[in-house]
Design an enzyme around this catalytic site. Structure first.
Site, PDB file in Angstrom:
ATOM      1  N   LYS A  13     -44.252 -11.356 -45.638  1.00 47.87           N
ATOM      2  CA  LYS A  13     -45.805 -11.105 -45.518  1.00 47.87           C
ATOM      3  C   LYS A  13     -46.355  -9.320 -45.833  1.00 47.87           C
ATOM      4  O   LYS A  13     -47.221  -9.294 -45.506  1.00 47.87           O
ATOM      5  CB  LYS A  13     -46.201 -11.430 -43.488  1.00 47.87           C
ATOM      6  N   ARG A  88     -51.772 -15.436 -34.373  1.00 53.50           N
ATOM      7  CA  ARG A  88     -50.448 -16.497 -34.164  1.00 53.50           C
ATOM      8  C   ARG A  88     -50.252 -17.614 -33.333  1.00 53.50           C
ATOM      9  O   ARG A  88     -49.128 -18.121 -33.218  1.00 53.50           O
ATOM     10  CB  ARG A  88     -48.936 -15.374 -33.741  1.00 53.50           C
ATOM     11  N   ARG A 127     -31.263  -7.155 -44.274  1.00 58.38           N
ATOM     12  CA  ARG A 127     -32.316  -6.563 -43.695  1.00 58.38           C
ATOM     13  C   ARG A 127     -31.790  -5.553 -42.512  1.00 58.38           C
ATOM     14  O   ARG A 127     -31.879  -3.735 -42.661  1.00 58.38           O
ATOM     15  CB  ARG A 127     -33.829  -6.986 -42.956  1.00 58.38           C
ATOM     16  N   ARG A 136     -34.887  -2.827 -36.023  1.00 54.20           N
ATOM     17  CA  ARG A 136     -35.471  -2.793 -35.444  1.00 54.20           C
ATOM     18  C   ARG A 136     -35.364  -3.584 -34.575  1.00 54.20           C
ATOM     19  O   ARG A 136     -34.670  -4.481 -34.570  1.00 54.20           O
ATOM     20  CB  ARG A 136     -37.455  -3.740 -35.719  1.00 54.20           C
ATOM     21  N   ARG A 147     -37.075 -15.855 -32.531  1.00 53.85           N
ATOM     22  CA  ARG A 147     -38.742 -15.684 -32.860  1.00 53.85           C
ATOM     23  C   ARG A 147     -39.533 -16.785 -33.762  1.00 53.85           C
ATOM     24  O   ARG A 147     -40.722 -17.477 -34.036  1.00 53.85           O
ATOM     25  CB  ARG A 147     -38.244 -14.362 -34.138  1.00 53.85           C
TER      26      ARG A 147
HETATM   27  P1  AMP Z   1     -44.358  -8.943 -37.132  1.00 55.28           P
HETATM   28  O1  AMP Z   1     -43.924  -7.502 -36.944  1.00 55.28           O
HETATM   29  O2  AMP Z   1     -45.412  -9.306 -37.201  1.00 55.28           O
HETATM   30  O3  AMP Z   1     -43.135  -9.983 -36.820  1.00 55.28           O
HETATM   31  O4  AMP Z   1     -44.393  -8.769 -34.962  1.00 55.28           O
HETATM   32  C1  AMP Z   1     -43.442  -8.443 -34.782  1.00 55.28           C
HETATM   33  C2  AMP Z   1     -43.094  -8.808 -32.982  1.00 55.28           C
HETATM   34  O5  AMP Z   1     -44.636  -8.514 -32.372  1.00 55.28           O
HETATM   35  C3  AMP Z   1     -43.232 -10.228 -32.821  1.00 55.28           C
HETATM   36  O6  AMP Z   1     -42.739 -10.987 -32.513  1.00 55.28           O
HETATM   37  C4  AMP Z   1     -44.658 -10.472 -31.672  1.00 55.28           C
HETATM   38  O7  AMP Z   1     -43.236  -9.868 -30.261  1.00 55.28           O
HETATM   39  C5  AMP Z   1     -45.574  -9.121 -31.266  1.00 55.28           C
HETATM   40  N1  AMP Z   1     -46.373  -9.563 -32.149  1.00 55.28           N
HETATM   41  C6  AMP Z   1     -46.657  -8.711 -33.682  1.00 55.28           C
HETATM   42  N2  AMP Z   1     -48.241  -9.987 -33.722  1.00 55.28           N
HETATM   43  C7  AMP Z   1     -48.752 -10.108 -32.939  1.00 55.28           C
HETATM   44  C8  AMP Z   1     -49.471 -11.557 -32.119  1.00 55.28           C
HETATM   45  N3  AMP Z   1     -50.382 -11.990 -33.464  1.00 55.28           N
HETATM   46  N4  AMP Z   1     -49.148 -11.836 -30.868  1.00 55.28           N
HETATM   47  C9  AMP Z   1     -48.444 -12.248 -30.257  1.00 55.28           C
HETATM   48  N5  AMP Z   1     -47.449 -10.844 -30.723  1.00 55.28           N
HETATM   49  C10 AMP Z   1     -47.285 -10.682 -31.865  1.00 55.28           C
END
Ligand code: AMP
Length: 200
Positions: A13, A88, A127, A136, A147
Site C-alpha cells: 500500500k 481500518r 524487510r 519497524r 497484524r
Molecule cells: P501501517 O504503517 O499502516 O502498517 O500502520 C502501523 C500501525 O499503526 C498499525 O499496526 C496500527 O497499530 C497503527 N495504525 C495505522 N493506521 C491505523 C488505523 N487506521 N487505525 C488504527 N490503527 C492504525
C-alpha cells in the site's frame, strides 16, 4: 479525487500510494506514517500509541479519525488524497464518509491489493533482513501474525462495505511493483480520473 489504497500489512500500500502521489499529485495520507512521526517526536499522542502499535493492535478509532480530519483540511489535500492504511474499521470508514460528505467530497475509488498470507510473511521477513536490525517495531514475525489477524477481523469487512458502494476494484498485489502500478493506473483511467500534474 479521493482514493483508498486497501490491503493487508505488507501488501505494498505504502509503495503504491507514494508512486500515485508522484504521478498524479494527490496527497498520500498514511495514518501509520503520521503515528510513527508522533512517536519519533515524543508527543502525547505518540506516547499513547507506541505500545499499541508495537503489539500490532489498532489505535482507537477516534485517534486516527482525529488526525486524518485535521490533515485532510490542509490546503494541499483539496486536489485529492490517497488514504493509505485508513480506514481500518467500519466505524473509521463511516467517519470518513461523513467527514468527506460535510466537505461535499466523497471516496471515488477503493483499490484492494490482494496478496496471499505466505507472500506477506516472506515480504516482512525480507524487510527485516534488509533493515539490518533497525526494522519497524512492529516488523517481526510474531507481531506480523497479530497484524494479519487484526486485518482479517477488523479491516477485511470493509471490502464488503466498499463493494456495496460500488467503489471496490481488486488488483493482484503479488505482481512485480511496476506491474501493480500499471494495473492501478488502468483502474484509475477506466474510472475516468485524471491527476492534477498534467500527467497520469
Ligand atoms: P501501517 O504503517 O499502516 O502498517 O500502520 C502501523 C500501525 O499503526 C498499525 O499496526 C496500527 O497499530 C497503527 N495504525 C495505522 N493506521 C491505523 C488505523 N487506521 N487505525 C488504527 N490503527 C492504525
Amino acid at each position: 479525487m479521493n482514493l483508498v489504497v486497501f490491503g493487508p500489512p505488507g501488501s505494498g500500500k505504502g509503495t503504491q500510494a507514494k508512486l500515485l502521489q508522484e504521478t498524479y499529485g494527490w496527497v498520500q495520507l498514511s495514518t501509520g506514517d503520521m503515528l510513527r512521526a508522533a512517536i519519533a517526536a515524543g508527543t502525547e499522542l505518540g506516547k499513547k500509541c507506541q505500545a499499541i502499535m508495537a503489539a500490532g493492535e489498532l489505535v482507537p478509532d477516534e485517534v486516527v479519525i482525529g488526525i486524518i480530519s485535521e490533515r485532510y483540511d490542509q490546503p494541499d489535500c483539496a486536489k485529492g488524497a490517497i488514504f493509505d492504511g485508513f480506514p481500518r474499521t467500519i466505524p473509521q470508514a463511516r467517519a470518513l464518509d461523513s467527514m468527506l460528505k460535510l466537505r461535499e467530497k466523497q471516496i471515488d475509488l477503493v483499490i484492494e491489493l490482494k496478496v496471499d498470507d505466505k507472500v506477506l510473511i516472506d515480504r516482512v521477513k525480507a524487510r527485516i533482513a534488509q533493515s539490518g536490525g533497525v526494522a519497524r517495531a512492529d516488523d517481526n514475525p510474531e507481531t506480523l501474525q497479530n497484524r494479519l489477524n487484526v486485518y482479517y477481523q477488523n479491516t477485511a469487512p470493509l471490502l464488503e462495505y466498499y463493494k456495496r458502494q460500488g467503489k471496490l476494484t481488486t488488483v493482484d498485489g503479488m505482481l512485480p511493483i511496476a506491474q501493480v502500478t500499471s494495473a492501478v493506473a488502468e483502474v484509475i483511467k477506466k474510472a475516468g480520473h485524471k491527476g492534477c500534474l498534467g500527467i497520469g
